[in-house]
Design an enzyme around this catalytic site. Structure first.
Site, mmCIF file in Angstrom:
data_model
loop_
_atom_site.group_PDB
_atom_site.id
_atom_site.type_symbol
_atom_site.label_atom_id
_atom_site.label_comp_id
_atom_site.label_asym_id
_atom_site.label_seq_id
_atom_site.Cartn_x
_atom_site.Cartn_y
_atom_site.Cartn_z
ATOM 1 N N HIS A 374 -15.925 44.918 28.466
ATOM 2 C CA HIS A 374 -15.180 44.696 27.221
ATOM 3 C C HIS A 374 -16.049 44.270 26.049
ATOM 4 C CE1 HIS A 374 -11.028 44.778 28.914
ATOM 5 N NE2 HIS A 374 -11.656 44.390 30.017
ATOM 6 N N LYS A 565 -6.611 37.622 14.384
ATOM 7 C CA LYS A 565 -7.436 37.851 15.572
ATOM 8 C C LYS A 565 -8.244 36.586 15.800
ATOM 9 C CE LYS A 565 -9.383 41.413 13.379
ATOM 10 N NZ LYS A 565 -9.556 42.575 14.242
ATOM 11 N N ARG A 566 -8.908 36.476 16.965
ATOM 12 C CA ARG A 566 -9.775 35.322 17.162
ATOM 13 C C ARG A 566 -10.788 35.222 16.015
ATOM 14 N NH1 ARG A 566 -9.324 32.206 22.006
ATOM 15 N NH2 ARG A 566 -11.200 31.211 21.228
ATOM 16 N N LYS A 571 -16.374 39.460 13.686
ATOM 17 C CA LYS A 571 -15.127 40.033 13.163
ATOM 18 C C LYS A 571 -15.021 39.886 11.635
ATOM 19 C CE LYS A 571 -12.702 38.981 17.518
ATOM 20 N NZ LYS A 571 -12.134 40.243 18.055
ATOM 21 N N THR A 673 -7.269 45.759 19.681
ATOM 22 C CA THR A 673 -5.935 46.229 20.064
ATOM 23 C C THR A 673 -4.924 45.821 18.994
ATOM 24 O OG1 THR A 673 -5.805 44.262 21.462
ATOM 25 C CG2 THR A 673 -6.244 46.356 22.563
ATOM 26 N N LYS A 677 -1.545 47.709 17.021
ATOM 27 C CA LYS A 677 -0.223 47.108 16.791
ATOM 28 C C LYS A 677 0.150 47.197 15.307
ATOM 29 C CE LYS A 677 -1.373 44.085 20.598
ATOM 30 N NZ LYS A 677 -1.982 42.786 20.965
HETATM 31 C C1 Z16 Z 1 -12.148 39.550 25.010
HETATM 32 O O1 Z16 Z 1 -10.915 39.258 24.575
HETATM 33 C C2 Z16 Z 1 -12.761 40.759 24.685
HETATM 34 C C3 Z16 Z 1 -14.022 41.007 25.154
HETATM 35 C C4 Z16 Z 1 -14.684 40.073 25.940
HETATM 36 O O2 Z16 Z 1 -15.907 40.339 26.395
HETATM 37 C C5 Z16 Z 1 -14.085 38.871 26.269
HETATM 38 C C6 Z16 Z 1 -12.828 38.627 25.817
HETATM 39 CL CL1 Z16 Z 1 -12.044 37.171 26.247
HETATM 40 C C7 Z16 Z 1 -11.988 41.769 23.872
HETATM 41 C C8 Z16 Z 1 -12.830 42.593 22.911
HETATM 42 O O3 Z16 Z 1 -13.517 41.749 22.020
HETATM 43 C C9 Z16 Z 1 -11.922 43.543 22.145
HETATM 44 O O4 Z16 Z 1 -12.683 44.400 21.314
HETATM 45 C C10 Z16 Z 1 -11.109 44.393 23.109
HETATM 46 O O5 Z16 Z 1 -10.138 45.140 22.411
HETATM 47 C C11 Z16 Z 1 -10.410 43.529 24.132
HETATM 48 O O6 Z16 Z 1 -11.313 42.654 24.770
HETATM 49 C C12 Z16 Z 1 -9.696 44.339 25.192
HETATM 50 O O7 Z16 Z 1 -10.529 45.320 25.720
#
Ligand code: Z16
Length: 839
Positions: A374, A565-566, A571, A673, A677
């Site tokens: 991810h 977002k976080r 970001k 994601t 949305k």
């Molecule tokens: C996370 O939420 C994501 C990546 C990661 O290594 C750790 C956490 Cl907790 C996120 C990505 O930053 C985001 O781009 C992606 O859409 C999401 O994971 C789901 O794949």
């Protein structure tokens, strides 16, 4: 003849059962019954929480019949099951979602209203189960929804954190964290299954012994035992009978261990040890994209993995005589490296507990596991110090060393002349301190490795995992993320949903591509006018919320420009702030300048230890305080930070957005994601060529997307040739004006020190290249303002965005995983009598 408990056949009349019936009358009776028998209250003394709970039980009853039938169906077929292992599941509220998925929304609303109550108010009583940080945890929740909807046998496995993601409040513009006591009033959605508890061992040492056949074997003599207790939450599919379990493990102390301490008279020790064991499932680590490397976190990971594998193996052995064919009944997906220790654990179980030879064990393991990556941020890749690892999991460390030895031997055979390759591929990072590289373990132990958007997968192949790609190109897949349209359109945006269903029927909810049929109506002024009305209505609802919680008055006719977002430097929430200050400076220079009104809305949590992220939150609030009340601005700019952004707040926000800010440095956001949305709810995106933005732009049409900024390749090239942010500052007077405004203390009551760390980091490092993208962003935002003033053009773009997002339904994503990675099929659950549509 067995006597049935209720002699139903002797009943002269058929009555609708209070636990499964779905007529309004039955629902009312069941609701009252649950209030009385589950809550021990009657109407006049019940609180809103009581009413919420009674309604939750009423829904749970209706899930249980389907759930048990699902279990029975799977047992009868001894089917292949998907096991989704994830340290996080950000489920969001259950009540609204089960009303939707069981098709009971309208009838329950009527039943509740006829009972003299308001459904929306009851829905608001539910605490948001926040057992995740952000994208990764919410993705797991969307996947469970799609798996059940597609009638795929699946179990989600994770940790039942007693405290989920902290509750965020604002104090003087700073983030403050409050513990999330989501279980305070009990959790009506879960069923504990103590009879299925399992033991998990930690620490100790290993020793060699000879088994009854005289073979040399290894056994682990652990130092301590913890008990894992499963809690199951039903996950219903939309418009199906399938209800799959989310099984979360709670840690408890082992009684045996405590007895010994008690008997030895060591009461304090026994109590302390009990506490230590139970600490394992106490709290979610609040880090998104930056692991902390703490011992307790590794304990959490091994704890839930060991429990889940024990469960999986037990289920397999009910229908099979050995584990050699585990991969035929189980597909285990690793959601990031958090559960990657499962590869070593399954090897240990196969080798040490079942006496299977190494080669067979390894073949089964590789065929069973698949791994989703991810992130591309190097600092986000998990690694554990070998010292800590060996102390906590001595046998697993041995297994990992043996996996590595055999792996590197193969590599050396395949590439005898490339010595540096071995060091790059090794599961162990060498150096003054050695580390286990969890992504490498996940790659060698899995038959499939996937990224979460096309660009992300390309960059994994080219960069982060390029050596593995060179070894095994056939293992690599792209699985672009998706989100469930049930929660993110139907539940969040009922007005738009009714509009869609009035035109198309309800088929779009299971086949989101159907929305494209509406393209034929895009030139119908009536259609467009209704579209605008829906958006305006949603904006008004959010404006009311903002007034209630922030005391700021915002104009629903202004552009709702939103970034939720976080909070993370990559970001670039602070790039958004640079735009706000740019507009503000223009107004200060010429108060009569023509600026189209905008409302800038932010939301998101910062990891409590992430200083820079917290400072960005403070900056947003500080700028808002000045801008919102400056008479020169004349209300044309408003800046609002909404506290405690979570799934529930997201459901209010996405439908109300005009502009979705997706402005990460290209090459840094794996997918995103939230971007999906927003677009599904008719927002236009201003974004970089990063993550899934690229694919959103392709689907929506290039002309319906506000693109700006460097590409991932340009970022890379500029970094290599030496990037000097200070040059941009000196050459761009408007940028200089913005930075100087911050530095001057203008937003900090004259305090020039407050934002200095942020300003310095931009001027002298600017890791995420805000300055390089600044001008392009500002220019693009001007295009946005122009486009918004052409109402018809904007409406058209908004419609095309929303109805062309079919690709980003998580149903599509899950179908791809099923066909290309898991090799599993649908198993419909047949039920008689409980079809709510027929009732
Ligand atoms: C996370 O939420 C994501 C990546 C990661 O290594 C750790 C956490 Cl907790 C996120 C990505 O930053 C985001 O781009 C992606 O859409 C999401 O994971 C789901 O794949």
């Amino acid at each position: 003849m067995t006597q049935s408990l209720i002699p139903i056949n002797e009943c002269p009349i058929q009555i609708e059962d209070d636990r499964t019936g779905t007529s309004v009358e039955t629902l009312k009776r069941a609701f009252a019954d649950n209030l009385f028998y589950e809550l021990g209250k009657y109407e006049t003394i019940a609180t809103k929480e009581d009413f919420y709970m009674a309604l939750a039980y009423t829904l749970r009853d209706r899930l249980l019949s389907r759930w048990l039938k699902t279990v029975k169906t799977y047992e009868d077929h001894s089917v292949k099951i998907v096991y989704y292992l994830s340290a996080e599941f950000l489920m969001g509220r259950h009540l609204g979602n089960s009303l939707i998925n069981l098709h009971l929304y309208d009838r329950v609303r009527q039943a509740v209203e006829e009972s003299g109550l308001n459904l929306d108010e009851l829905l608001e009583q539910e605490p948001d189960p926040g057992l995740g940080n952000g994208g990764l945890g919410r993705l797991a929740a969307c996947f469970l929804d799609s798996l059940a909807t597609l009638e795929i046998p699946a179990v989600g496995y994770g940790i039942r954190y007693e405290f989920g993601i902290f509750h965020q409040t604002m104090q003087d513009g700073w983030q403050a964290e409050i513990p999330d006591k989501w279980l305070r009033f009990g959790n009506p959605w879960e069923i504990p299954r103590p009879e299925e508890s399992v033991e998990v061992k930690f620490g100790g040492h290993t020793e060699i012994y000879h088994d009854e056949k005289g073979r040399e074997r290894i056994r682990w003599i652990p130092a301590k035992t913890v008990i894992g207790i499963p809690y199951d939450t039903p996950v219903p599919g939309y418009d199906t009978n399938t209800v799959n379990p989310l099984r979360l493990w709670k840690a408890e102390a082992s009684d045996a261990f405590n007895f010994e301490a008690f008997n030895a008279g060591n009461y304090d020790g026994a109590v302390a040890d009990k506490m230590r064991s139970e600490t394992i499932s106490k709290v979610l680590y609040p880090n998104d994209n930056t692991p902390q490397g703490k011992q307790l976190r590794l304990e959490q990971q091994y704890f839930f993995v060991a429990c889940s594998l024990r469960d999986i193996v037990k289920r397999h052995l009910r229908h099979n005589s050995s584990l050699y064919n585990l991969n035929e009944t189980a597909a285990i997906q690793l959601n990031d490296t958090h559960p990657a220790i499962a590869i070593a654990e399954l090897m240990r179980v196969l080798l040490d507990e079942h006496g299977i030879d190494w080669d067979s064990a390894w073949r089964v393991t590789q065929k069973t596991f698949a791994y989703t990556n991810h992130t591309l941020l190097p600092e986000a890749l998990e690694k554990w110090s070998v010292g800590l690892f060996g102390y906590l999991l001595p046998r697993h460390l041995e297994v990992i060393y043996e996996i590595n030895r055999r792996f590197l031997e193969d590599v050396h055979r395949w590439y005898p002349d490339d010595d540096s390759l071995l060091g790059r591929l090794s599961l162990i990072e060498e150096g003054p301190e050695k580390f286990v590289r969890m992504a490498h373990l996940a790659c060698v132990g899995s038959h499939a490795i996937n990224g979460v958007a096309a660009l992300h997968t390309d960059l994994l192949k080219k960069d982060t995992l390029r050596d593995f790609y060179k070894l095994w190109p056939e293992k690599f897949f792209n699985k672009t993320n998706g989100v469930t349209p049930r929660r993110w359109i139907l539940l969040s945006n009922p007005t738009l949903s009714q509009f869609y269903s009035s035109k198309l029927g309800e088929g779009w909810l299971k086949d989101l591509d159907q929305l494209r049929q509406l393209e034929s109506q895009i030139d119908d002024p009536e259609f467009c006018e209704q579209w605008r009305q829906i958006k305006l209505y949603n904006k008004q609802l959010l404006a009311d919320y903002i007034w209630k919680f922030n005391g700021v008055e915002v104009d629903p006719h202004s552009i709702f420009d939103i970034q939720v977002k976080r909070i993370h430097e990559y970001k670039r929430q602070h790039l958004d702030v640079l735009h706000i200050i740019t507009l503000y400076n223009r107004i200060k220079q010429n108060p009569n300048i023509n600026i189209y009104p905008r409302t800038f809305i932010f939301g998101g949590k910062a990891a409590p230890g992430y200083f820079m992220a917290k400072l960005i939150i403070k900056l947003i609030n500080a700028v808002g305080e000045v801008v919102n009340k400056d008479p020169d601005v004349r209300g044309r700019l408003k800046v609002v930070f909404l506290a405690n952004f979570n799934a529930s707040l997201g459901q209010r926000i996405y439908p109300a957005a005009d502009l979705s800010e997706q402005i990460s440095t290209a090459g840094k956001e794996a997918s995103g994601t939230g971007n999906m949305k927003f677009a599904m709810n008719g927002s236009l995106t201003i974004g970089t060529l990063d993550g899934a933005n690229i694919e959103i732009r392709e689907e929506a049409g290039f002309e319906n997307f506000f693109l700006f900024g460097l590409t991932a390749e340009e970022v890379y090239a500029l970094k290599s040739k030496g990037y000097k942010p200070l040059d941009y500052y000196h050459r761009n007077p408007e940028l200089k004006g913005v930075i100087d405004r911050i530095s001057s203390g203008y937003f900090s009551h004259g305090n020039e020190e407050l934002f200095k760390p942020l300003v310095d980091s931009l001027m002298y490092h600017d890791e995420y290249m805000l300055f390089a993208d600044y001008q392009a962003y500002i220019d693009c935002q001007r295009q946005v303002s122009m486009a918004f003033q052409d109402t018809q053009k904007w409406t058209r773009m908004s419609i095309l965005n929303a109805i062309r997002m079919g690709k980003f339904s998580s149903d599509r994503t899950i179908r791809e995983y099923c066909n290309e990675i898991w090799n599993v099929k649908s198993i419909p659950v047949e039920m008689e009598g409980y079809n709510p549509e027929a009732a």
